[in-house]
Design a protein around this motif. Structure first.
Motif, PDB file in Angstrom:
ATOM      1  N   SER A   1       0.836  -1.203   0.000  1.00 17.67           N
ATOM      2  CA  SER A   1       0.000   0.000   0.000  1.00 17.67           C
ATOM      3  C   SER A   1       0.868   1.249   0.000  1.00 17.67           C
ATOM      4  O   SER A   1       1.937   1.282   0.616  1.00 17.67           O
ATOM      5  CB  SER A   1      -0.946  -0.017   1.209  1.00 17.67           C
ATOM      6  N   VAL A   2       0.408   2.246  -0.741  1.00 15.48           N
ATOM      7  CA  VAL A   2       1.171   3.495  -0.860  1.00 15.48           C
ATOM      8  C   VAL A   2       1.424   4.092   0.520  1.00 15.48           C
ATOM      9  O   VAL A   2       2.532   4.508   0.846  1.00 15.48           O
ATOM     10  CB  VAL A   2       0.386   4.523  -1.713  1.00 15.48           C
ATOM     11  N   VAL A   3       0.371   4.094   1.348  1.00 13.78           N
ATOM     12  CA  VAL A   3       0.490   4.712   2.673  1.00 13.78           C
ATOM     13  C   VAL A   3       1.547   3.984   3.501  1.00 13.78           C
ATOM     14  O   VAL A   3       2.437   4.609   4.080  1.00 13.78           O
ATOM     15  CB  VAL A   3      -0.889   4.680   3.389  1.00 13.78           C
ATOM     16  N   ASP A   4       1.452   2.656   3.541  1.00 13.71           N
ATOM     17  CA  ASP A   4       2.414   1.895   4.355  1.00 13.71           C
ATOM     18  C   ASP A   4       3.832   2.049   3.816  1.00 13.71           C
ATOM     19  O   ASP A   4       4.799   2.130   4.562  1.00 13.71           O
ATOM     20  CB  ASP A   4       2.026   0.411   4.377  1.00 13.71           C
ATOM     21  N   ARG A   5       3.936   2.108   2.490  1.00 15.28           N
ATOM     22  CA  ARG A   5       5.273   2.229   1.891  1.00 15.28           C
ATOM     23  C   ARG A   5       5.893   3.585   2.244  1.00 15.28           C
ATOM     24  O   ARG A   5       7.044   3.683   2.642  1.00 15.28           O
ATOM     25  CB  ARG A   5       5.142   2.077   0.375  1.00 15.28           C
ATOM     26  N   GLN A   6       5.076   4.635   2.121  1.00  7.95           N
ATOM     27  CA  GLN A   6       5.579   5.974   2.458  1.00  7.95           C
ATOM     28  C   GLN A   6       5.897   6.070   3.945  1.00  7.95           C
ATOM     29  O   GLN A   6       6.882   6.677   4.352  1.00  7.95           O
ATOM     30  CB  GLN A   6       4.541   7.027   2.085  1.00  7.95           C
ATOM     31  N   ALA A   7       5.037   5.438   4.774  1.00  8.29           N
ATOM     32  CA  ALA A   7       5.265   5.482   6.226  1.00  8.29           C
ATOM     33  C   ALA A   7       6.561   4.740   6.573  1.00  8.29           C
ATOM     34  O   ALA A   7       7.340   5.205   7.415  1.00  8.29           O
ATOM     35  CB  ALA A   7       4.078   4.866   6.953  1.00  8.29           C
ATOM     36  N   ALA A   8       6.810   3.620   5.909  1.00  7.46           N
ATOM     37  CA  ALA A   8       8.031   2.855   6.195  1.00  7.46           C
ATOM     38  C   ALA A   8       9.260   3.673   5.806  1.00  7.46           C
ATOM     39  O   ALA A   8      10.275   3.682   6.522  1.00  7.46           O
ATOM     40  CB  ALA A   8       8.012   1.532   5.427  1.00  7.46           C
ATOM     41  N   PHE A   9       9.140   4.369   4.694  1.00  5.70           N
ATOM     42  CA  PHE A   9      10.269   5.206   4.255  1.00  5.70           C
ATOM     43  C   PHE A   9      10.517   6.341   5.249  1.00  5.70           C
ATOM     44  O   PHE A   9      11.644   6.615   5.656  1.00  5.70           O
ATOM     45  CB  PHE A   9       9.969   5.770   2.863  1.00  5.70           C
ATOM     46  N   ALA A  10       9.421   6.999   5.661  1.00  8.62           N
ATOM     47  CA  ALA A  10       9.549   8.104   6.626  1.00  8.62           C
ATOM     48  C   ALA A  10      10.153   7.587   7.923  1.00  8.62           C
ATOM     49  O   ALA A  10      11.066   8.199   8.492  1.00  8.62           O
ATOM     50  CB  ALA A  10       8.182   8.730   6.879  1.00  8.62           C
ATOM     51  N   LEU A  11       9.673   6.438   8.359  1.00  7.11           N
ATOM     52  CA  LEU A  11      10.177   5.873   9.616  1.00  7.11           C
ATOM     53  C   LEU A  11      11.673   5.581   9.515  1.00  7.11           C
ATOM     54  O   LEU A  11      12.457   5.878  10.424  1.00  7.11           O
ATOM     55  CB  LEU A  11       9.401   4.583   9.930  1.00  7.11           C
ATOM     56  N   GLU A  12      12.069   5.024   8.390  1.00 16.39           N
ATOM     57  CA  GLU A  12      13.485   4.701   8.213  1.00 16.39           C
ATOM     58  C   GLU A  12      14.349   5.965   8.316  1.00 16.39           C
ATOM     59  O   GLU A  12      15.368   5.994   8.989  1.00 16.39           O
ATOM     60  CB  GLU A  12      13.704   4.028   6.866  1.00 16.39           C
ATOM     61  N   LYS A  13      13.889   7.028   7.620  1.00 12.62           N
ATOM     62  CA  LYS A  13      14.665   8.278   7.629  1.00 12.62           C
ATOM     63  C   LYS A  13      14.710   8.893   9.030  1.00 12.62           C
ATOM     64  O   LYS A  13      15.724   9.423   9.466  1.00 12.62           O
ATOM     65  CB  LYS A  13      14.029   9.294   6.662  1.00 12.62           C
ATOM     66  N   ILE A  14      13.577   8.810   9.741  1.00 13.69           N
ATOM     67  CA  ILE A  14      13.503   9.403  11.082  1.00 13.69           C
ATOM     68  C   ILE A  14      14.415   8.645  12.051  1.00 13.69           C
ATOM     69  O   ILE A  14      15.158   9.242  12.829  1.00 13.69           O
ATOM     70  CB  ILE A  14      12.039   9.401  11.571  1.00 13.69           C
ATOM     71  N   LEU A  15      14.356   7.330  11.968  1.00 11.08           N
ATOM     72  CA  LEU A  15      15.196   6.532  12.876  1.00 11.08           C
ATOM     73  C   LEU A  15      16.671   6.765  12.592  1.00 11.08           C
ATOM     74  O   LEU A  15      17.495   6.873  13.497  1.00 11.08           O
ATOM     75  CB  LEU A  15      14.854   5.046  12.746  1.00 11.08           C
ATOM     76  N   GLU A  16      16.972   6.869  11.301  1.00 13.05           N
ATOM     77  CA  GLU A  16      18.369   7.097  10.900  1.00 13.05           C
ATOM     78  C   GLU A  16      18.845   8.449  11.455  1.00 13.05           C
ATOM     79  O   GLU A  16      19.929   8.552  12.019  1.00 13.05           O
ATOM     80  CB  GLU A  16      18.410   7.099   9.382  1.00 13.05           C
ATOM     81  N   ALA A  17      18.000   9.478  11.293  1.00 15.67           N
ATOM     82  CA  ALA A  17      18.366  10.816  11.781  1.00 15.67           C
ATOM     83  C   ALA A  17      18.498  10.814  13.297  1.00 15.67           C
ATOM     84  O   ALA A  17      19.394  11.442  13.863  1.00 15.67           O
ATOM     85  CB  ALA A  17      17.312  11.828  11.355  1.00 15.67           C
ATOM     86  N   HIS A  18      17.633  10.071  13.950  1.00 12.74           N
ATOM     87  CA  HIS A  18      17.679  10.012  15.409  1.00 12.74           C
ATOM     88  C   HIS A  18      18.968   9.314  15.872  1.00 12.74           C
ATOM     89  O   HIS A  18      19.635   9.763  16.793  1.00 12.74           O
ATOM     90  CB  HIS A  18      16.458   9.238  15.905  1.00 12.74           C
ATOM     91  N   ARG A  19      19.295   8.235  15.154  1.00 11.69           N
ATOM     92  CA  ARG A  19      20.499   7.461  15.495  1.00 11.69           C
ATOM     93  C   ARG A  19      21.744   8.306  15.332  1.00 11.69           C
ATOM     94  O   ARG A  19      22.639   8.309  16.155  1.00 11.69           O
ATOM     95  CB  ARG A  19      20.571   6.252  14.571  1.00 11.69           C
ATOM     96  N   THR A  20      21.806   9.056  14.221  1.00 10.37           N
ATOM     97  CA  THR A  20      23.025   9.808  13.907  1.00 10.37           C
ATOM     98  C   THR A  20      22.967  11.233  14.462  1.00 10.37           C
ATOM     99  O   THR A  20      23.832  12.041  14.167  1.00 10.37           O
ATOM    100  CB  THR A  20      23.231   9.882  12.378  1.00 10.37           C
ATOM    101  N   LYS A  21      21.890  11.522  15.200  1.00  8.81           N
ATOM    102  CA  LYS A  21      21.680  12.855  15.787  1.00  8.81           C
ATOM    103  C   LYS A  21      21.685  13.945  14.719  1.00  8.81           C
ATOM    104  O   LYS A  21      22.181  15.049  14.915  1.00  8.81           O
ATOM    105  CB  LYS A  21      22.737  13.166  16.855  1.00  8.81           C
ATOM    106  N   ARG A  22      21.225  13.570  13.520  1.00 10.19           N
ATOM    107  CA  ARG A  22      21.185  14.556  12.436  1.00 10.19           C
ATOM    108  C   ARG A  22      19.928  15.406  12.588  1.00 10.19           C
ATOM    109  O   ARG A  22      18.833  14.882  12.787  1.00 10.19           O
ATOM    110  CB  ARG A  22      21.165  13.854  11.084  1.00 10.19           C
ATOM    111  N   ARG A  23      20.100  16.715  12.496  1.00  8.70           N
ATOM    112  CA  ARG A  23      18.946  17.601  12.634  1.00  8.70           C
ATOM    113  C   ARG A  23      18.337  17.885  11.261  1.00  8.70           C
ATOM    114  O   ARG A  23      18.931  17.578  10.249  1.00  8.70           O
ATOM    115  CB  ARG A  23      19.372  18.920  13.275  1.00  8.70           C
TER     116      ARG A  23
END
Ligand SMILES: C[S@@+](CC[C@H](N)C(=O)[O-])C[C@H]1O[C@@H](n2cnc3c(N)ncnc32)[C@H](O)[C@@H]1O
Length: 683
Positions: free
Chosen positions: A267-289
């Motif tokens: 589903s488009v929604v789940d796919r976009q949400a998974a992508f957003a989640l990946e980017k957010i977790l990555e930014a959180h991990r690397t402390k990227r603002r």
């Protein structure tokens, strides 16, 4: 045998004796099949070798659409669609294109040049006609092979056969990939340097249907069927989603394990949400603002924004417990093709959301693990002594009412009220701010046509305070020192009635572009944008001598908008980075001192969306002696507004604050300096 009149161009007598035979495209009835089969065998070798050779010279780094991208957009599991696409790409396109490029163009060119040159020239034309810079080199090589085979076989059936087999094979491979659950759109948008990208380069589908496909791909894709009421809302969200210009799909990181591509959610929604989640977790991990949940889920390239935002935030809310469930159930260990972000989203949907349908391999795998996931959830609840999962969720703030600013350059407040009342029923004008309307939190405004055309601006109530506090008069020149993305800039322009000038400065190139776009969308023709470092502007020179008022809304910690930030959900502590706060405060003070250099300045508003006094009251107190010396005093704007600056500061009551929780808007700080009218003794 003659072919269609018109393509079988009569060739004038020429000095190049070898062309005479090509007047008849099927002149040599025997041997065409052998040549055709030889070409079929040679084509992958020749094109593959060429692709490899081009990659050595960096040609594989060329961006842009490949010829398969368009096909990838519309290829589905539906067999009749595949069959008709096959008919077009593997039969009709080869007949048409071979007739044009070999039967007509090559043949005609032999009138003016040697045969080998005509083969190359017609191949270049063939490559260019596909309008794909990325695939051009391979298309020219393939065209050359087709031309060579035609010249040798003297029968157009040979290149038609090669061309048809080529296109048919590529299409079938793509179809099989789709069937095995690979998302082609994501596969081919995965960026340079991936193996999938070079696969796409190696196998351009050679047909003008690419353009047809690209046109069709701009239509929104229907979302999967879902059963619940919320599902209906999602479907309507998807139906509303009109991709703007060319849909820029989020690019998921394709981290194939053992060369296998990862499964994407169907589903488009789940796919976009998974992508957003990946980017957010990555930014959180690397402390990227600078990674914002809003831009990842509500940006212009996102379909079904509201649903994507909801699924992403809800999954983050459940993240800790989903992580524990994934670890307990070990479902990721059993399957290397399911990436963790997609698994989180699907587990959220299955256990806490709207459910999962067996649409693709990712969904099928998660569904097959339903029992172990449920068992893991029970164990997790048991381990925490919780009866219900809600007891394990982090506390979140209640949803806030939505505020929207009427862009009075484009519409009147009355027109906006009647339109929004018609669309949403209830709304109320804000009691404090002239052009702000307050709507219930459930109103989906992101895709509203008036938001899209700039008549309404989605802006928090607090963020609308500075322009009204400054209240510039029509004809004034206002300097907005840190302007992007321009919410307050366009508000200033509206308050000027678009008469006068707003000089909007920002140094960040990406945000500057948004500033310009937003100014244009708002119809604010009085805005002049300057991309520069505000601190370097020569404010004390004649260039800025006409500036009457300043809005300084500098970069800050954004602690007042933390309720919008995912960091809070990911680690809900009140940790403060003191070093960062101090350096922000130093910049804010410097910027404020710099602004006071303006020779004709009458009014200045300083604002931040920070709840820390180091970025608010303390900055003002430090600059106060300079301001007084220059003849400025603090004015107390919005006297009816109850929340003022922190009491421990002597001038606190003259400053304005908003509290994110108590005032149900962004946490905010604002101070207004006004020039003391010495002549009349007004201070
Ligand atoms: C809080 S944001 C401004 C928000 C904006 N006023 C609005 O309402 O849309 C701060 C902006 O200041 C810009 N900025 C930071 N330092 C700057 C500098 N030295 N010169 C110009 N712009 C700067 C940042 O790029 C950022 O866009």
């Amino acid at each position: 045998m003659h072919f269609v009149t018109g393509y079988n161009c009569p060739i004038a007598p020429s000095s190049h004796t070898s062309f005479a035979g090509y007047r008849e495209p099927f002149a040599k009835p025997r041997g065409w099949l052998a040549w055709g089969l030889l070409g079929v065998l040679l084509s992958p070798l020749v094109v593959g070798a060429a692709a490899f050779a081009f990659s050595l010279f960096g040609f594989d780094e060329v961006n842009g659409k490949g010829t398969v991208d368009g096909v990838a957009q519309i290829l589905s599991l539906d067999f009749p669609s595949f069959a008709s696409l096959f008919g077009v790409t593997a039969v009709l396109a080869p007949i048409l294109e071979e007739t044009v490029f070999r039967g007509f163009l090559l043949t005609s060119l032999t009138k003016f040049m040697p045969t080998w040159a005509a083969v190359i020239a017609s191949s270049v034309a063939f490559g260019l006609a596909h309008l794909s810079t990325r695939d051009l080199p391979q298309l020219v090589v393939l065209g050359t092979l087709l031309g060579f085979i035609y010249v040798r076989s003297r029968n157009l059936l040979s290149p038609m056969l090669i061309h048809g087999v080529w296109n048919g094979t590529v299409l079938t491979i793509l179809f099989l990939l789709v069937q095995s659950g690979v998302d082609l759109k994501e596969l081919f948008s995965a960026g340079c340097g991936t193996s999938t990208r070079s696969a796409a380069d190696l196998f351009p589908v050679v047909t003008p249907t690419d353009r047809l496909c690209n046109m069709r791909s701009r239509r929104p894709k229907p979302i999967s069927d879902r059963q619940s009421g919320q599902a209906k809302r999602r479907r309507s969200d998807d139906a509303e989603a009109r991709p703007t210009k060319r849909q820029k799909k989020p690019r998921p990181a394709l981290r194939g394990v053992k060369g296998k591509p990862l499964w994407a959610c169907s589903s488009v929604v789940d796919r976009q949400a998974a992508f957003a989640l990946e980017k957010i977790l990555e930014a959180h991990r690397t402390k990227r603002r600078g990674v914002s949940l809003k831009s990842l889920t509500l940006g212009s390239n996102i379909e079904a924004k509201k649903a994507t935002f909801a699924v992403t935030t809800e999954s983050i809310k459940y993240l800790q417990i989903i992580d524990a469930i994934l670890d307990r159930s070990q479902i990721l260990k059993e399957c290397s093709q399911l990436a963790r972000p997609s698994a989180v989203i699907l587990v959220y949907e299955l256990l806490f959301g709207e459910g999962v349908r067996a649409q693709g391999p990712a969904e099928r795998h998660v569904l097959s693990c339903k029992d172990s996931l449920e068992a893991a959830l029970s164990k997790e609840l048991e381990a925490h002594g919780a009866e219900d999962v809600s007891e394990l969720l982090p506390a979140t703030e209640e949803s806030r009412p939505r505020s929207v600013r009427v862009n009075t350059i484009k519409v009147t407040k009355e027109a906006a009220i009647s339109r929004l009342q018609a669309d949403f029923g209830s709304l109320e004008p804000d009691g404090l701010l002239d052009d702000v309307l307050i709507l219930p939190s459930s109103c989906a405004l992101h895709d509203h046509p008036w938001v899209k055309n700039g008549s309404l601006i989605l802006q928090s109530k607090a963020s609308c305070m500075p322009a009204q506090a400054l209240s510039p008069e029509p004809g004034w020149t206002v300097l907005d020192c840190c302007a992007a993305p321009g919410n307050k800039t366009t508000h200033l322009a509206a308050r000027l009635g678009n008469i006068g000038k707003v000089i909007a400065v920002d140094r960040d190139p990406v945000r500057f572009k948004r500033l310009k776009d937003n100014a244009k969308l708002a119809g604010a023709t009085c805005i002049q944008c300057i991309q520069d470092d505000f601190l370097k502007l020569p404010l004390d020179t004649a260039q800025f001598s006409s500036v009457d008022a300043v809005l300084l809304d500098p970069s800050c910690s954004g602690s007042g908008t933390a309720h919008n930030q995912v960091d809070r959900l990911l680690s809900p502590t009140d940790e403060v980075d003191c070093g960062r706060l101090e350096s922000l405060a130093a910049f804010q003070e410097k910027a404020l001192r710099h602004a006071f250099k303006l020779p004709k300045l009458k009014r200045l508003v300083y604002s931040t969306c920070s709840s820390h006094s180091i970025e608010g009251e303390e900055v003002i107190e430090k600059v106060m002696p300079l301001a007084n010396q220059l003849g400025f005093h603090l004015e107390g704007p919005f006297p009816s507004w109850h929340r003022r600056g922190h009491k421990q500061f002597p001038d606190g009551k003259l400053m304005v604050r908003a509290d994110a929780k108590l005032d149900r808007t962004d946490g905010f700080f604002l101070a207004l300096f006004s020039k003391t009218d010495l002549e009349n003794g007004i201070g």
